[in-house]
Design an enzyme around this catalytic site. Sequence first.
Site, PDB file in Angstrom:
ATOM      1  CG  LEU A  41       0.100  -8.933  -8.144  1.00 32.78           C
ATOM      2  CD1 LEU A  41      -1.250  -8.961  -8.844  1.00 32.78           C
ATOM      3  CD2 LEU A  41       1.069  -9.905  -8.810  1.00 32.78           C
ATOM      4  N   GLY A  44       1.473   1.672  -4.501  1.00 33.03           N
ATOM      5  CA  GLY A  44       1.567   3.086  -4.848  1.00 33.03           C
ATOM      6  C   GLY A  44       0.922   3.915  -3.772  1.00 33.03           C
ATOM      7  CG  PHE A  46      -4.320   6.248  -4.945  1.00 31.60           C
ATOM      8  CD1 PHE A  46      -4.875   7.240  -4.167  1.00 31.60           C
ATOM      9  CD2 PHE A  46      -3.795   6.593  -6.183  1.00 31.60           C
ATOM     10  CE1 PHE A  46      -4.937   8.554  -4.609  1.00 31.60           C
ATOM     11  CE2 PHE A  46      -3.854   7.904  -6.641  1.00 31.60           C
ATOM     12  CZ  PHE A  46      -4.430   8.888  -5.849  1.00 31.60           C
ATOM     13  CB  VAL A  49      -2.234  -4.548  -6.305  1.00 33.85           C
ATOM     14  CG1 VAL A  49      -3.039  -5.590  -7.082  1.00 33.85           C
ATOM     15  CG2 VAL A  49      -2.851  -3.169  -6.477  1.00 33.85           C
ATOM     16  CE  LYS A  64      -6.282   0.799  -5.884  1.00 35.48           C
ATOM     17  NZ  LYS A  64      -6.823   1.671  -6.959  1.00 35.48           N
ATOM     18  CG  ASP A 157      -4.510   9.562 -12.790  1.00 36.00           C
ATOM     19  OD1 ASP A 157      -3.665  10.430 -13.129  1.00 36.00           O
ATOM     20  OD2 ASP A 157      -4.251   8.644 -11.989  1.00 36.00           O
TER      21      ASP A 157
END
Length: 335
Positions: A41, A44, A46, A49, A64, A157
């Site tokens: 999906l 990034g 981090f 997903v 994730k 954030d």
Amino acid sequence: MIYIDETEPDHEEFEPVFEQRNVTVKQDKDVKEEYNLYEELGRGKFGTVYKCEEKASGRVLAAKFITTNRAVDRKDVEREVEIMRVLQHPRLLQLYDAFDDGKKQMCIILELIEGGELFERVIDDDFVLTEKVCAIFMKQICEGIGYMHSQNILHLDMKPENVLCLSKTGNRIKLIDFGLAIKFDPLKKIQILFGTPEFVSPEVVNFDRVSYGTDMWSVGVICYTLLSGLSPFMGDSVLETMANVTKAAFDFNDESFEPITDEAKDFICQLLVKDRTERMSATNCLHHPWLREDKKKEVAQLNKTKLKKFVTRRRWQKAVNTILALKRMGAVIVP
């Protein structure tokens, strides 16, 4: 044309997506034992997903995966799980499960949100964006942040990418990404050195004490941009942007603000205040005349030309950041 429902949430919306869950990280266990993994999906800096399905229930969710090469990476994921266990609210992304394979990867299972990023959705040519619609979205953002603050948690954030739509047609949103969120103790001096330059507050840039007002500054920037397509403190470089933030100087002189009501401008002005203690709280925002449902909002359609340019620039920045993150993890990028 897509006209957004302007009614307030009904009681059914506050029914949980799934039962309340007291999630703990399952140690030395492979997520594939309990979940089927499907298409990617997104990805990034981090993690990555995937869409997934719980084998036992057939429930469709999001998985994730986060690389945890260092002990501190694992601690960060454990902290995110602990924070999300507390954040059970309709305006916040919900946690369903968590795994640690005992090697170099952890996985958290999340509620699946399929409506896409808010800004990406509203720039669609068929989407009718009005000040009333903006107020509906901002009210929900404040509800989500307000609940986090009521639990003594700072998001830290807040930016457009972290506001998702529940569906492609409805008017409901959720806040996501609590990877940088922290438990806030007013008696301790907490300072941070992370965030997106356009959306961080003066105290972050100055490495000063953060608080609930730190999130509210970012909410003000999001509101300013949603209404106008402009970034209030954007400079020609990161350093210039941060310098503009520390000055906290902005205006409404652009033609984009000509159709915007004074109430909306006042809402922004009470958030983009240099002194964090003087900013409106999330609760105060919900009582501001601009967000009160009994107040009639301007229904003129807003010009989205500048907002489209803003989103295009953010897309490019995200792509570059993703490539840099992948390279840091050892990936080979093929042109």
